[in-house]
Design a protein around this motif. Structure first.
Motif, PDB file in Angstrom:
ATOM      1  N   ASN A 158       0.454  -1.815  -3.675  1.00 44.40           N
ATOM      2  CA  ASN A 158       1.592  -1.135  -2.480  1.00 44.40           C
ATOM      3  C   ASN A 158       0.718  -0.792  -0.954  1.00 44.40           C
ATOM      4  O   ASN A 158       1.007   0.085  -0.584  1.00 44.40           O
ATOM      5  N   TYR A 160      -0.162  -0.944   2.524  1.00 46.84           N
ATOM      6  CA  TYR A 160       0.556  -1.968   3.166  1.00 46.84           C
ATOM      7  C   TYR A 160      -0.393  -1.723   4.754  1.00 46.84           C
ATOM      8  O   TYR A 160      -1.095  -0.682   5.088  1.00 46.84           O
ATOM      9  N   ARG A 188       2.259   2.449   0.398  1.00 41.89           N
ATOM     10  CA  ARG A 188       4.401   2.189  -0.044  1.00 41.89           C
ATOM     11  C   ARG A 188       4.712   1.804  -0.665  1.00 41.89           C
ATOM     12  O   ARG A 188       4.556   0.967  -1.724  1.00 41.89           O
ATOM     13  N   THR A 189       6.300   1.993  -0.938  1.00 36.84           N
ATOM     14  CA  THR A 189       6.836   1.232  -2.197  1.00 36.84           C
ATOM     15  C   THR A 189       7.194  -0.148  -1.634  1.00 36.84           C
ATOM     16  O   THR A 189       6.877  -0.299  -0.584  1.00 36.84           O
ATOM     17  N   ALA A 190       7.336  -1.103  -2.303  1.00 38.06           N
ATOM     18  CA  ALA A 190       7.316  -2.480  -2.515  1.00 38.06           C
ATOM     19  C   ALA A 190       8.685  -2.809  -1.512  1.00 38.06           C
ATOM     20  O   ALA A 190       9.642  -1.652  -1.469  1.00 38.06           O
ATOM     21  N   GLY A 191       8.844  -4.506  -1.026  1.00 40.33           N
ATOM     22  CA  GLY A 191       9.542  -4.067   0.665  1.00 40.33           C
ATOM     23  C   GLY A 191       9.167  -5.759   0.881  1.00 40.33           C
ATOM     24  O   GLY A 191       8.229  -6.153   0.750  1.00 40.33           O
ATOM     25  N   ALA A 192      10.102  -5.835   2.253  1.00 41.87           N
ATOM     26  CA  ALA A 192      10.070  -6.798   2.982  1.00 41.87           C
ATOM     27  C   ALA A 192       8.298  -7.268   3.247  1.00 41.87           C
ATOM     28  O   ALA A 192       8.205  -7.867   4.266  1.00 41.87           O
ATOM     29  N   TRP A 193       7.837  -5.831   3.653  1.00 45.60           N
ATOM     30  CA  TRP A 193       6.349  -5.749   4.875  1.00 45.60           C
ATOM     31  C   TRP A 193       5.512  -6.529   4.160  1.00 45.60           C
ATOM     32  O   TRP A 193       4.596  -6.914   4.567  1.00 45.60           O
ATOM     33  N   LYS A 194       5.623  -6.596   2.827  1.00 44.99           N
ATOM     34  CA  LYS A 194       4.153  -7.831   2.246  1.00 44.99           C
ATOM     35  C   LYS A 194       4.309  -9.379   3.018  1.00 44.99           C
ATOM     36  O   LYS A 194       3.603  -9.725   3.358  1.00 44.99           O
TER      37      LYS A 194
END
Length: 233
Positions: A158, A160, A188-194
């Motif tokens: 996680n 970013y 960060r917490t997992a999300g669409a940013w990856k």
């Protein structure tokens, strides 16, 4: 992390070999410690200290505001400074075993309501960024797979990266893949940013290809990178 406060300067460091003088260009030049430099948004300096090589970087603003106010940032506490955040993240990633440059020291210099900042990291020996490498040669399918695998390793933890581009991925002379430049990055917490990070990297490759027709990259190499990314680490 050790913290040393003296007048308006706050130094962060994790080594007994640290000296605040290493942030001073006059000191580095006067003691013949400078080994090179690189010019980008500002000048990055390379120097040697006690048989190790380091990189000294000053924090600058980008964009239009950077033309008016190049390097002064509003001070909202030590832990909110860019140097503290990047140094802390580098330490955390080092503990996770991720391939990143090792942090050495940070400095925050307070000026009334504002501050300026600098960071010293260890130099990654024998490494070049992907733009330099691909401007000169083709790299193998296995290397593209490894680049994808390493990016996935950061994402699985996680991490970013706010500026994932082909300049911030490095290959050393043993083909090890490294990521650099963690200013304004975070865990960060997992999300669409990856997915957004990957899309940013793809745009970066396409941009370099547009700028230089001899740049050794094609959409097929992106497919290899993504195969490596999608494999389970």
């Amino acid at each position: 992390m050790k913290i040393n406060k003296l007048n308006k300067q706050i130094c962060l460091f994790n080594s007994d070999t640290f000296s605040a003088s290493l942030f001073e260009l006059d000191y580095l030049q006067g003691n013949n410690l400078i080994t090179g430099s690189s010019v980008g948004r500002g000048t990055t300096w390379f120097f040697q200290h006690q048989q190790k090589k380091y990189v000294l970087r000053h924090y600058y603003r980008g964009g239009l505001i950077g033309k008016i106010n190049p390097d002064n940032f509003l001070y909202c506490g030590l832990k909110n400074t860019r140097a503290y955040k990047e140094f802390s993240l580098l330490e955390k990633m080092s503990q996770l075993g991720l391939p990143i440059p090792q942090p050495y020291a940070g400095r925050i210099t307070k000026k009334n309501l504002f501050y300026q900042a600098d960071l010293i990291i260890e130099l990654i020996e024998g490494a070049e960024d992907l733009v330099a490498v691909l401007s000169r040669q083709v790299i193998s399918e296995l290397q593209w797979l490894e680049i994808g695998r390493v990016i996935r390793l950061f994402h699985d933890n996680n991490i970013y990266h706010s500026d994932m581009n082909s300049h911030n991925i490095m290959l050393d002379d043993s083909d090890k893949v490294w990521l650099i430049d963690f200013d304004k990055c975070a865990q960060r917490t997992a999300g669409a940013w990856k997915e957004q990070t990957l899309a940013r990297l793809l745009r970066s490759f396409r941009k370099e290809k547009t700028k230089n027709s001899h740049f050794n990259w094609s959409e097929q190499y992106w497919e290899f990178l993504m195969i490596g990314y999608q494999q389970t680490n």
